[in-house]
Design a protein around this motif. Structure first.
Motif, PDB file in Angstrom:
ATOM      1  N   CYS A  11       0.862  -1.180   0.000  1.00 22.56           N
ATOM      2  CA  CYS A  11       0.000   0.000   0.000  1.00 22.56           C
ATOM      3  C   CYS A  11       0.896   1.226   0.000  1.00 22.56           C
ATOM      4  O   CYS A  11       1.708   1.405   0.912  1.00 22.56           O
ATOM      5  CB  CYS A  11      -0.908  -0.009   1.232  1.00 22.56           C
ATOM      6  N   ILE A  12       0.751   2.063  -1.016  1.00 22.81           N
ATOM      7  CA  ILE A  12       1.550   3.293  -1.077  1.00 22.81           C
ATOM      8  C   ILE A  12       0.763   4.391  -0.367  1.00 22.81           C
ATOM      9  O   ILE A  12      -0.330   4.765  -0.802  1.00 22.81           O
ATOM     10  CB  ILE A  12       1.836   3.696  -2.547  1.00 22.81           C
ATOM     11  N   GLY A  13       1.318   4.888   0.741  1.00 27.24           N
ATOM     12  CA  GLY A  13       0.634   5.924   1.545  1.00 27.24           C
ATOM     13  C   GLY A  13       0.243   5.364   2.898  1.00 27.24           C
ATOM     14  O   GLY A  13      -0.652   4.518   2.998  1.00 27.24           O
ATOM     15  N   ALA A  14       0.957   5.825   3.962  1.00 29.51           N
ATOM     16  CA  ALA A  14       0.710   5.315   5.320  1.00 29.51           C
ATOM     17  C   ALA A  14      -0.042   6.360   6.137  1.00 29.51           C
ATOM     18  O   ALA A  14       0.340   6.690   7.247  1.00 29.51           O
ATOM     19  CB  ALA A  14       2.037   4.961   5.983  1.00 29.51           C
ATOM     20  N   GLY A  15      -1.124   6.901   5.566  1.00 29.31           N
ATOM     21  CA  GLY A  15      -1.859   7.969   6.236  1.00 29.31           C
ATOM     22  C   GLY A  15      -3.090   7.478   6.968  1.00 29.31           C
ATOM     23  O   GLY A  15      -3.164   6.306   7.392  1.00 29.31           O
ATOM     24  N   TYR A  16      -4.077   8.362   7.100  1.00 32.34           N
ATOM     25  CA  TYR A  16      -5.312   8.064   7.838  1.00 32.34           C
ATOM     26  C   TYR A  16      -6.096   6.922   7.184  1.00 32.34           C
ATOM     27  O   TYR A  16      -6.875   6.252   7.852  1.00 32.34           O
ATOM     28  CB  TYR A  16      -6.188   9.322   7.931  1.00 32.34           C
ATOM     29  N   VAL A  17      -5.911   6.738   5.868  1.00 34.39           N
ATOM     30  CA  VAL A  17      -6.609   5.644   5.190  1.00 34.39           C
ATOM     31  C   VAL A  17      -5.703   4.422   5.066  1.00 34.39           C
ATOM     32  O   VAL A  17      -6.077   3.318   5.479  1.00 34.39           O
ATOM     33  CB  VAL A  17      -7.117   6.102   3.805  1.00 34.39           C
ATOM     34  N   GLY A  18      -4.504   4.616   4.514  1.00 32.18           N
ATOM     35  CA  GLY A  18      -3.600   3.478   4.282  1.00 32.18           C
ATOM     36  C   GLY A  18      -3.316   2.699   5.561  1.00 32.18           C
ATOM     37  O   GLY A  18      -3.417   1.466   5.571  1.00 32.18           O
ATOM     38  N   GLY A  19      -2.995   3.411   6.652  1.00 36.54           N
ATOM     39  CA  GLY A  19      -2.623   2.740   7.910  1.00 36.54           C
ATOM     40  C   GLY A  19      -3.742   1.852   8.443  1.00 36.54           C
ATOM     41  O   GLY A  19      -3.597   0.627   8.532  1.00 36.54           O
ATOM     42  N   PRO A  20      -4.905   2.438   8.795  1.00 41.39           N
ATOM     43  CA  PRO A  20      -5.979   1.611   9.349  1.00 41.39           C
ATOM     44  C   PRO A  20      -6.519   0.554   8.374  1.00 41.39           C
ATOM     45  O   PRO A  20      -6.796  -0.579   8.767  1.00 41.39           O
ATOM     46  CB  PRO A  20      -7.074   2.641   9.674  1.00 41.39           C
ATOM     47  N   THR A  21      -6.648   0.903   7.088  1.00 45.13           N
ATOM     48  CA  THR A  21      -7.226  -0.056   6.133  1.00 45.13           C
ATOM     49  C   THR A  21      -6.341  -1.289   6.008  1.00 45.13           C
ATOM     50  O   THR A  21      -6.824  -2.431   6.056  1.00 45.13           O
ATOM     51  CB  THR A  21      -7.396   0.605   4.734  1.00 45.13           C
ATOM     52  N   MET A  22      -5.051  -1.051   5.872  1.00 45.41           N
ATOM     53  CA  MET A  22      -4.140  -2.197   5.718  1.00 45.41           C
ATOM     54  C   MET A  22      -4.032  -2.996   7.020  1.00 45.41           C
ATOM     55  O   MET A  22      -3.854  -4.210   6.992  1.00 45.41           O
ATOM     56  CB  MET A  22      -2.758  -1.717   5.245  1.00 45.41           C
TER      57      MET A  22
END
Ligand code: NAD
Ligand code: UGA
Length: 468
Positions: A11-22
């Protein structure tokens, strides 16, 4: 290409979406190895911090999931190329803000980080890779991504790259503060695409915990557009109820009663009818601006103006609350102490992006008010960083405090701007003694009991209350 079972996700992007979703994908799919990558090393270091209270975002339930998945089948890394090379599915979950300069500034989506991600994928991927748009994007962005992925590429030795790709759209509908619950029990998962086996591969990931009837498959453009429209409809409800709140205040009606009355009609429904200081957060405004831009681009100015009103009304709501505070405090706040309770754009998050508190606090700072801000999760540095952008009056006029008692010392008013639960449990008699009389409580979130405030000898105003 026929890949139905996914083994490695990047997952490219460890933000508010990438972190929790992954994190949730890794938790629910122990057979898949998930790596979240980012160019921001500090963010990745924070995701890897052994002290889970130092994760870069605060989200109820997240720490527990990270504790059981991290370094099992969930990894956070800056090694972007290695992770892409290993992956059979790559999610693009990078930021897509509104352009601040150039053509379309203030409206069009800036998709430069999405394009950069697609180029990273084309450069490093091996074999067949399914590329999934997770970011919220203008409709038809998948065409641009496909065009980058399918253009002939050579590696650094000049040899033709033979990797193949398919593109899916899989927008995210989580809300901050309830992200883990939203991901674990989504109303629906939306997958748009053209290639049936790629769609099936992503369905297979989600179907490990989401019932099949809640996984909706559409064409690419319906999926991309549905995300913008879902946010526009939600924001439209908030602007509608905020417009009604102003009408309630001048007619003697009460917006909470009106919301209950209309929300009881199941065709209307009761959610998203809470009047407040206007919607904040990183997405509603930007996604509607983007929708407005797209409507104009496709020659639909009337449709553009219709949606634009949702944003205009939101800005007006913030302005009118600020004017109301000024009016109640005898037309001037210069040199007066005001306590602001809550700076995050909503409760249960440390996110301040586009928070209504930013606009209201900076307008009051410009009027010369001395402001003390309390927020249980937002750091002092973050509050200063946000307010310095909008107000030249920060130094000497702004203080950030750790408890509400400190905030109200000699204050003329308390402004409740975020719906943190702890503010609904305040003992107003204790606070009233610390304030300068006549003192006010302005409740923009309808979270305190008016009787308790008034019986403490404080004046009280709340949004949409006709008896104000
Ligand atoms: P964010 O800013 O928190 O995170 C994005 C991350 O992507 C950043 O850490 C950034 O460094 C990284 N990044 C940017 N370009 C990169 C690159 N080329 N390579 C590696 N990393 C890169 O953003 P967010 O809030 O997670 O939002 C991401 C997307 O999801 C946006 O399109 C947003 O509209 C959408 N969305 C957000 C929410 C939400 O609640 N925040 C909900 C649904 C959808
Ligand atoms: C919103 C959507 O709810 C998500 O479905 C979407 O995925 C996300 O945007 C996104 O695309 O980023 P979020 O912004 O995290 O989620 O939070 P919301 O609960 O929608 O609240 C947004 C703002 O509206 C907050 O400032 C909140 O206080 C305000 N709000 C919400 C109201 O003023 N009244 C309401 O009745 C509901």
């Amino acid at each position: 290409m026929n890949i139905k079972q996914i083994h490695h996700i990047c997952c490219i992007g460890a933000g508010y979406v990438g972190g929790p979703t992954m994190s949730v994908i890794a938790d629910r799919c122990p057979d898949i190895e998930v790596t979240v990558v980012d160019i921001n090393k500090d963010r990745i270091d924070a995701w890897n911090d052994s002290d889970l209270t130092k994760l870069p975002i605060y989200e109820p339930g997240l720490e527990e999931i990270i504790a059981r998945t991290r370094n099992r089948n969930l990894f956070f890394s800056t090694a972007i190329s290695d992770s892409i090379a290993k992956a059979d599915m790559v999610f693009i979950s990078v930021n897509t803000p509104i352009k601040s300069k150039g053509y379309g500034a203030g409206e069009a989506s800036d998709i430069r980080w999405v394009e950069a991600s697609a180029r990273q994928v084309v450069e490093h991927s091996q074999g067949h890779t399914i590329v999934v748009e997770k970011s919220t994007l203008p409709v038809r962005t998948a065409a641009a991504i496909k065009s980058i992925l399918e253009s002939p590429q050579k590696d650094s030795f000049g040899k033709q790259i033979t990797s193949t790709f398919s593109v899916l759209s899989n927008p995210e509908f989580l809300s901050e503060g309830t992200a883990i619950n939203d991901l674990e029990k989504p109303d629906r998962v939306l997958i748009g695409g053209e290639d049936p086996s790629s769609i099936e591969a992503l369905v297979n990931v989600y179907s490990q915990w989401v019932p099949n009837e809640q996984i909706l498959c559409t064409n690419l453009w319906s999926s991309e557009l549905s995300k913008l429209i879902a946010n526009a409809f939600l924001a439209q409800r908030i602007s509608s109820i905020n417009a009604v709140s102003a009408l309630c205040e001048v007619t003697g009606a009460d917006v909470r009663e009106v919301a209950r009355a209309i929300g009881a009609d199941h065709r209307i429904g009761k959610k998203f009818l809470e009047a407040g200081p206007g919607f904040g957060g990183s997405c509603f405004k930007k996604d509607i601006l983007n929708l407005v831009y797209l409507c104009r681009h496709f020659g639909l100015p009337e449709v553009a103006s219709y949606w634009e009103q949702v944003i205009d009304l939101n800005r007006w709501q913030q302005e009118r609350i600020y004017r109301c505070i000024l009016h109640k405090l005898f037309g001037t706040v210069n040199g007066k102490r005001l306590a602001i309770f809550g700076f995050a754009f909503k409760a249960d998050t440390n996110d301040t992006r586009d928070s209504p508190a930013i606009q209201i606090a900076s307008d009051l700072l410009e009027e010369g008010a001395l402001i003390s801000i309390h927020d249980p999760k937002v750091t002092k540095e973050k509050i200063f960083e946000e307010l310095i952008k909008y107000s030249s009056q920060v130094e000497g006029q702004l203080s950030i405090v750790k408890n509400v008692k400190e905030a109200v010392l000699n204050a003329d008013a308390v402004l409740i701007l975020t719906d943190w639960k702890e503010y609904s449990q305040i003992d107003w008699t204790q606070l009233a003694d610390l304030m300068r009389s006549p003192a006010w409580v302005f409740d923009t979130r309808s979270i305190v009991d008016p009787l308790k405030v008034k019986s403490a000898g404080l004046n009280f105003w709340r949004v949409g209350d006709g008896v104000n």
